[in-house]
Every structure is written in structure tokens, then in C-alpha cells.
Design a protein around this motif. Sequence first.
Motif, mmCIF file in Angstrom:
data_model
loop_
_atom_site.group_PDB
_atom_site.id
_atom_site.type_symbol
_atom_site.label_atom_id
_atom_site.label_comp_id
_atom_site.label_asym_id
_atom_site.label_seq_id
_atom_site.Cartn_x
_atom_site.Cartn_y
_atom_site.Cartn_z
ATOM 1 N N SER A 25 3.382 0.369 -1.712
ATOM 2 C CA SER A 25 4.583 0.080 -2.321
ATOM 3 C C SER A 25 5.228 -1.052 -1.254
ATOM 4 O O SER A 25 5.830 -0.760 -0.372
ATOM 5 C CB SER A 25 5.343 1.171 -2.216
ATOM 6 O OG SER A 25 6.867 0.930 -2.707
ATOM 7 N N PRO A 26 5.196 -2.341 -1.705
ATOM 8 C CA PRO A 26 5.784 -3.298 -1.020
ATOM 9 C C PRO A 26 7.567 -3.198 -0.938
ATOM 10 O O PRO A 26 7.893 -3.595 -0.092
ATOM 11 C CB PRO A 26 5.476 -4.456 -1.759
ATOM 12 C CG PRO A 26 4.438 -4.101 -2.589
ATOM 13 C CD PRO A 26 4.465 -2.803 -2.735
ATOM 14 N N ASN A 27 7.915 -2.576 -1.900
ATOM 15 C CA ASN A 27 9.066 -2.063 -2.150
ATOM 16 C C ASN A 27 9.736 -1.119 -0.642
ATOM 17 O O ASN A 27 10.866 -1.379 -0.406
ATOM 18 C CB ASN A 27 9.628 -1.476 -3.200
ATOM 19 C CG ASN A 27 9.520 -2.545 -4.285
ATOM 20 O OD1 ASN A 27 9.153 -3.695 -4.278
ATOM 21 N ND2 ASN A 27 9.190 -1.976 -5.760
ATOM 22 N N GLN A 28 8.923 -0.459 -0.434
ATOM 23 C CA GLN A 28 9.161 0.758 0.632
ATOM 24 C C GLN A 28 8.467 0.466 1.796
ATOM 25 O O GLN A 28 7.903 1.352 2.568
ATOM 26 C CB GLN A 28 8.801 2.001 0.133
ATOM 27 C CG GLN A 28 9.594 2.476 -1.261
ATOM 28 C CD GLN A 28 11.036 2.549 -0.978
ATOM 29 O OE1 GLN A 28 11.455 3.135 0.138
ATOM 30 N NE2 GLN A 28 11.838 2.416 -2.015
ATOM 31 N N LYS A 29 8.631 -0.907 2.440
ATOM 32 C CA LYS A 29 8.261 -0.867 3.704
ATOM 33 C C LYS A 29 6.588 -0.779 3.736
ATOM 34 O O LYS A 29 6.281 -0.200 4.686
ATOM 35 C CB LYS A 29 8.907 -0.407 4.853
ATOM 36 C CG LYS A 29 10.318 -0.675 4.983
ATOM 37 C CD LYS A 29 10.990 0.108 6.021
ATOM 38 C CE LYS A 29 12.541 -0.065 5.944
ATOM 39 N NZ LYS A 29 13.249 0.920 7.118
ATOM 40 N N HIS A 30 5.962 -1.106 2.807
ATOM 41 C CA HIS A 30 4.633 -0.935 2.441
ATOM 42 C C HIS A 30 4.002 0.664 2.730
ATOM 43 O O HIS A 30 2.979 0.622 3.365
ATOM 44 C CB HIS A 30 3.823 -1.902 3.488
ATOM 45 C CG HIS A 30 4.024 -3.385 3.305
ATOM 46 N ND1 HIS A 30 3.479 -3.922 1.990
ATOM 47 C CD2 HIS A 30 4.966 -4.196 3.680
ATOM 48 C CE1 HIS A 30 3.691 -5.354 2.027
ATOM 49 N NE2 HIS A 30 4.821 -5.166 3.037
ATOM 50 N N PHE A 31 4.757 1.622 2.395
ATOM 51 C CA PHE A 31 4.300 3.058 2.333
ATOM 52 C C PHE A 31 3.315 3.011 1.525
ATOM 53 O O PHE A 31 3.191 2.639 0.316
ATOM 54 C CB PHE A 31 5.669 3.900 1.737
ATOM 55 C CG PHE A 31 5.355 5.186 1.731
ATOM 56 C CD1 PHE A 31 5.828 5.878 2.921
ATOM 57 C CD2 PHE A 31 4.834 5.754 0.658
ATOM 58 C CE1 PHE A 31 5.439 7.387 3.088
ATOM 59 C CE2 PHE A 31 4.678 7.287 1.060
ATOM 60 C CZ PHE A 31 4.987 7.824 2.116
ATOM 61 N N ARG A 32 2.414 3.688 2.208
ATOM 62 C CA ARG A 32 0.969 4.151 1.508
ATOM 63 C C ARG A 32 0.874 5.735 1.162
ATOM 64 O O ARG A 32 1.419 6.405 1.789
ATOM 65 C CB ARG A 32 -0.201 3.777 2.346
ATOM 66 C CG ARG A 32 -0.192 2.179 2.521
ATOM 67 C CD ARG A 32 -1.416 1.840 3.382
ATOM 68 N NE ARG A 32 -1.443 2.493 4.804
ATOM 69 C CZ ARG A 32 -2.350 2.697 5.301
ATOM 70 N NH1 ARG A 32 -3.489 2.375 5.217
ATOM 71 N NH2 ARG A 32 -2.377 3.328 6.707
ATOM 72 N N LEU A 33 0.119 5.743 0.151
ATOM 73 C CA LEU A 33 0.000 7.121 -0.863
ATOM 74 C C LEU A 33 -1.513 7.416 -1.335
ATOM 75 O O LEU A 33 -2.215 6.381 -1.665
ATOM 76 C CB LEU A 33 0.908 7.322 -1.828
ATOM 77 C CG LEU A 33 0.852 8.562 -2.574
ATOM 78 C CD1 LEU A 33 1.229 9.856 -1.872
ATOM 79 C CD2 LEU A 33 1.800 8.413 -4.024
ATOM 80 N N GLN A 34 -2.060 8.263 -0.792
ATOM 81 C CA GLN A 34 -3.395 8.676 -0.983
ATOM 82 C C GLN A 34 -3.447 9.782 -2.324
ATOM 83 O O GLN A 34 -2.786 10.844 -2.157
ATOM 84 C CB GLN A 34 -3.984 9.321 0.040
ATOM 85 C CG GLN A 34 -5.616 9.468 -0.003
ATOM 86 C CD GLN A 34 -6.209 10.117 1.071
ATOM 87 O OE1 GLN A 34 -6.486 11.237 1.183
ATOM 88 N NE2 GLN A 34 -6.442 9.133 2.069
ATOM 89 N N LEU A 35 -4.061 9.373 -3.531
ATOM 90 C CA LEU A 35 -4.360 10.400 -4.474
ATOM 91 C C LEU A 35 -5.939 10.772 -4.530
ATOM 92 O O LEU A 35 -6.730 9.823 -4.403
ATOM 93 C CB LEU A 35 -3.901 9.673 -5.813
ATOM 94 C CG LEU A 35 -2.508 9.184 -5.934
ATOM 95 C CD1 LEU A 35 -2.273 8.493 -7.189
ATOM 96 C CD2 LEU A 35 -1.439 10.322 -5.827
#
Length: 161
Positions: free
Chosen positions: A79-89
Motif C-alpha cells: 500500500s503506497p498510501n500507508q507508508k508502503h505497508f505490506r500484507l501477505q495473503l
Amino acid sequence: MKEKIQNYLESQFSVFLLPNREINTNLPFFTLKPEGIVPVCSALKDHPEFGFTFLNDLTSIDWLGKREPRFEVIYILKSPNQKHFRLQLRVPIEEGEAVPSLVSVYVGANWPEREIFDLMGIPFSAHPRLERLIMPDNFVGHPLRKDYPLEGPGQDYLIQD
């Protein structure tokens, strides 16, 4: 951020969530049923706060003999909007089971899905052009599977007596 996403997924997509098992990762992760990957990714991408607009990575794991089901397809969203927060699915699947294609949500999923199909033999349903990407069309098998022979098919001359 993880708690917000978890609350959102549990409230909107609880039918697609599977229990998480204990793994060693520095990324927050969620385990989904295969039929949930497209609606969940679409919602996370279009969500005004989360904005996971970038498919950072798409790969798979062969757990042959270590875990059931045998395969797992792993998506990493950013998510570029959230400081490049990454999430794994994570999407666990059995042998021969298809995963819905994410090309309709992330165009960049095209080649990674083809690579997974080519090297691991995991099909993606509704993919616009699911065919081999790296190996020749007449290649036998899927070379990144753990049960693929190390010397290749029919090449007994590589084995010394």
C-alpha cells in the motif's frame, strides 16, 4: 494497521478466512480459501484507507510430505498510501485444484501466474492466456515441484553406477 485490516476482513469476508497457522514471518498475513482471493484483493485495493494498489510478489510453495494441503500460493500486496505497508495473503490448495486468476484486479499478476503454472503446475482459472512461460511447450512435468526428478525425465545417462 494489521488490526484494522483484520477487523475489516473478519467483518466483510469471514466466509473466506481460514485459521492462520504459526509461521515465522515479519509480515502480517491472512490465510484465505481460493474462492476468496479475488474479492478480498479487489476490496483491499479499492478501500479508501488501505489502498493495496500494488501486487509486490506472487509465488508458491510445495510442502510435499511436510504439510497438507500440498501447495500454497502466496500474494504480497503493498500500500503506497500507508507508508508502503505490506500484507501477505496465503491460499492453500490441493494437487490439481485451481486458484482464481488475479489478472482482473492486478494486471501485473499475468506473468507470475504463468510462471507458477509452468514451474509448479498450479492452474489459475479465468486467466487470459495460461500457457507455459519459461519451459518449452513439449516439456514434461513441472521442474520446481519437490517430486520432480533431479536428473530430469528419462535422462538416466546422468546417473553413474
